[in-house]
Design a protein around this motif. Structure first.
Motif, short mmCIF file in Angstrom:
data_model
loop_
_atom_site.label_atom_id
_atom_site.label_comp_id
_atom_site.label_asym_id
_atom_site.label_seq_id
_atom_site.Cartn_x
_atom_site.Cartn_y
_atom_site.Cartn_z
N LEU A 189 0.84 -1.20 0.00
CA LEU A 189 0.00 0.00 0.00
C LEU A 189 0.88 1.25 0.00
N TYR A 190 1.90 1.27 0.85
CA TYR A 190 2.80 2.43 0.89
C TYR A 190 3.44 2.68 -0.47
N ARG A 228 1.83 9.36 -5.80
CA ARG A 228 2.20 10.72 -5.38
C ARG A 228 3.33 11.27 -6.24
N LEU A 273 0.92 4.08 -3.00
CA LEU A 273 0.60 5.47 -2.72
C LEU A 273 1.76 6.40 -3.05
#
Length: 109
Positions: free
Chosen positions: A93-94, A101, A97
């Motif tokens: 997930l990190y 970004r 994301l």
């Protein structure tokens, strides 16, 4: 001596997690901390939130498992997950994301 305007009231109370904190130090032990609060809903509709100490769990054994539960009903789903599964999901997930970004912004047409 009784208290001024003292009343007997009833209601419901339960404990819930209201926050999750993950610590993943470089060359250290990953730890997850669940913040908790006690919720009391009184018969007159008033809600009282009381912070609690919470739960802290180090990720010392990646093979350790726990039962998966339906978050709405609390019923067992008949499956388990491991601490390693959680670690992989959070890492993935990190990265997803962070990549989103850091993607170059598209120019308006």
């Amino acid at each position: 001596m009784s208290n001024y305007r003292e009343q007997a009231i009833s209601g419901q109370k339960w404990v819930r997690s209201n926050s999750v904190q993950i610590s993943n130090p470089y060359q250290g032990l990953p730890v997850v901390r669940f913040g908790e609060e006690e919720i009391a809903v009184l018969s007159d509709g008033k809600t009282i939130n009381t912070p609690l100490e919470g739960l802290t769990e180090p990720f010392t054994d990646p093979a350790k498992t726990f039962p998966l539960l339906n978050p709405v009903t609390g019923e067992a789903l008949g499956a388990t997950a491991s601490y390693q599964d959680v670690y992989v999901l959070l890492h993935s997930l990190y990265i997803a994301l962070a990549v989103a970004r850091d993607a170059p912004a598209t120019a308006p047409e």
